[in-house]
Design a protein around this motif. Structure first.
Motif, PDB file in Angstrom:
ATOM      1  N   GLY A   1       0.844  -1.213   0.000  1.00 24.44           N
ATOM      2  CA  GLY A   1       0.000   0.000   0.000  1.00 24.44           C
ATOM      3  C   GLY A   1       0.866   1.246   0.000  1.00 24.44           C
ATOM      4  O   GLY A   1       0.677   2.142   0.820  1.00 24.44           O
TER       5      GLY A   1
ATOM      6  N   ASP B   1       0.301  -1.930  -4.698  1.00 28.38           N
ATOM      7  CA  ASP B   1      -0.824  -1.009  -4.449  1.00 28.38           C
ATOM      8  C   ASP B   1      -1.897  -1.273  -5.493  1.00 28.38           C
ATOM      9  O   ASP B   1      -1.590  -1.308  -6.681  1.00 28.38           O
ATOM     10  CB  ASP B   1      -0.373   0.463  -4.504  1.00 28.38           C
ATOM     11  CG  ASP B   1      -1.327   1.357  -3.716  1.00 28.38           C
ATOM     12  OD1 ASP B   1      -0.892   2.023  -2.766  1.00 28.38           O
ATOM     13  OD2 ASP B   1      -2.541   1.353  -4.044  1.00 28.38           O
TER      14      ASP B   1
ATOM     15  N   ILE C   1       2.511   1.427   5.510  1.00 29.69           N
ATOM     16  CA  ILE C   1       2.294   2.750   6.117  1.00 29.69           C
ATOM     17  C   ILE C   1       0.854   3.184   5.832  1.00 29.69           C
ATOM     18  O   ILE C   1       0.479   3.435   4.684  1.00 29.69           O
ATOM     19  CB  ILE C   1       3.331   3.768   5.578  1.00 29.69           C
ATOM     20  CG1 ILE C   1       4.750   3.238   5.868  1.00 29.69           C
ATOM     21  CG2 ILE C   1       3.099   5.148   6.200  1.00 29.69           C
ATOM     22  CD1 ILE C   1       5.884   4.119   5.398  1.00 29.69           C
TER      23      ILE C   1
END
Ligand SMILES: C[S@@+](CC[C@H](N)C(=O)[O-])C[C@H]1O[C@@H](n2cnc3c(N)ncnc32)[C@H](O)[C@@H]1O
Length: 303
Positions: free
Chosen positions: A66, A93, A156
């Motif tokens: 991500g 992602d 994160i």
């Protein structure tokens, strides 16, 4: 308050997600402060352990889950490349536009390295990059790169989106080298996001914004991992959310509800309910701006 309204999860509208995230949320989310804190703890703790346990002749494999724009991940691979002779970076992602932004940063990093090695100023090893446009679950089931073992895995502010914690944690740790490390950043439970999602159960449940750092830390410790916690105190200026004429405020509304076009698609009573909830957890600063707690924690996880 319950309602059988149909709300469109923000993640199902990738172009709205990108617009909301980059053009509204990132402007109030104190991203520079967050970047500095994450990089400081990475340099001080993660680099120290990785350079202690791994030879610089090993290939350093780095997995970012991500990544979004991936500013921090770029810092990680750059600094790892100053020690390891070879760095392989896999970035996941499902939002292809965000992944493209990250890929451009890695390309720029590599060309900067190439020109600094020609001019013999300090350089780091070139990064071999693999982008995967999909979810963590798709990566694990479809990509041969899921067979690799990684020195560093980072997530994160993405752990809310990745499905149940037990499966996610097992998938991530199974890809970690012995003595490898994970760096997970997530909101603390006093932050507006976990508080909103815990309280307002009519919001879309494809995200687990309730998943605060406490939950992740407790889970990791129960599995026998050591967790170093670095707290980043923060508040966000959400004043514009209360101005219904503000396009910027409406984008923030979308992020805080993880719903596309919430203000224009949800019943007015839900809009009012959220506004009064957010007002109740905010404070006014001396300039009349409305600030809400948004602390986060950096969890550095190893065995
Ligand atoms: C809040 S953004 C954080 C982006 C970036 N890491 C940052 O901190 O600025 C969450 C990111 O997770 C991605 N994401 C959503 N679902 C995911 C999944 N199932 N697996 C991996 N990433 C996912 C989103 O596309 C988005 O880029």
């Amino acid at each position: 308050m319950s309602d059988s309204v149909s709300l469109k999860p923000l993640s199902r509208d990738p172009s709205r997600y990108k617009d909301v995230f980059l053009n509204a949320f990132c402007k109030i989310a104190r991203k520079d402060l967050e970047y500095e804190e994450i990089c400081r703890h990475f340099d001080r703790t993660v680099m120290k352990q990785l350079t202690r346990f791994f030879s610089n002749e090993d290939q350093c494999n780095v997995l970012g889950v991500g990544v979004g724009e991936g500013r921090e991940e770029c810092h990680f691979v750059k600094n790892l490349g100053a020690y390891f002779t070879s760095v392989c970076n896999v970035a996941i992602d499902p939002n292809e536009d965000m992944l493209t932004i990250y890929k451009k940063s890695i390309t720029a990093l590599n060309s900067g390295n190439a020109s600094s090695s020609l001019s013999s100023s300090s350089s780091s090893s070139p990064v071999v990059f693999h982008g995967f446009s999909g979810s963590l679950a798709q990566f694990v089931s479809d990509s041969p790169l899921a067979e690799y073992k990684y020195n560093l895995i980072s997530s994160i502010h993405s752990i809310y989106y990745i499905g149940d914690l037990e499966t996610t944690f097992t998938q991530l740790t199974s890809m970690l080298k012995d003595k490898g490390m994970m760096l997970i950043v997530c909101n603390k439970d006093n932050c507006i996001l976990p508080r909103t999602f815990s309280e307002k159960t009519y919001l879309p449940t494809v995200v687990e914004e309730r998943r605060s750092s406490n939950v992740v830390r407790a889970f990791a410790e129960k599995q026998g991992y050591d967790v170093i916690t670095c707290r980043v105190p923060m508040d966000w200026d959400i004043t514009d959310v209360f101005d219904e004429q503000s396009d910027f405020g409406n984008k923030l509304f979308d992020f805080f509800t993880q719903t596309a076009y919430f203000r224009h698609t949800a019943p007015a009573k839900l809009v009012d309910d959220l506004l009064s909830f957010w007002r109740s957890i905010s404070v006014l600063d001396k300039n009349g701006r409305i600030l809400v707690p948004a602390d986060e924690e950096i969890l550095i996880i190893s065995k």
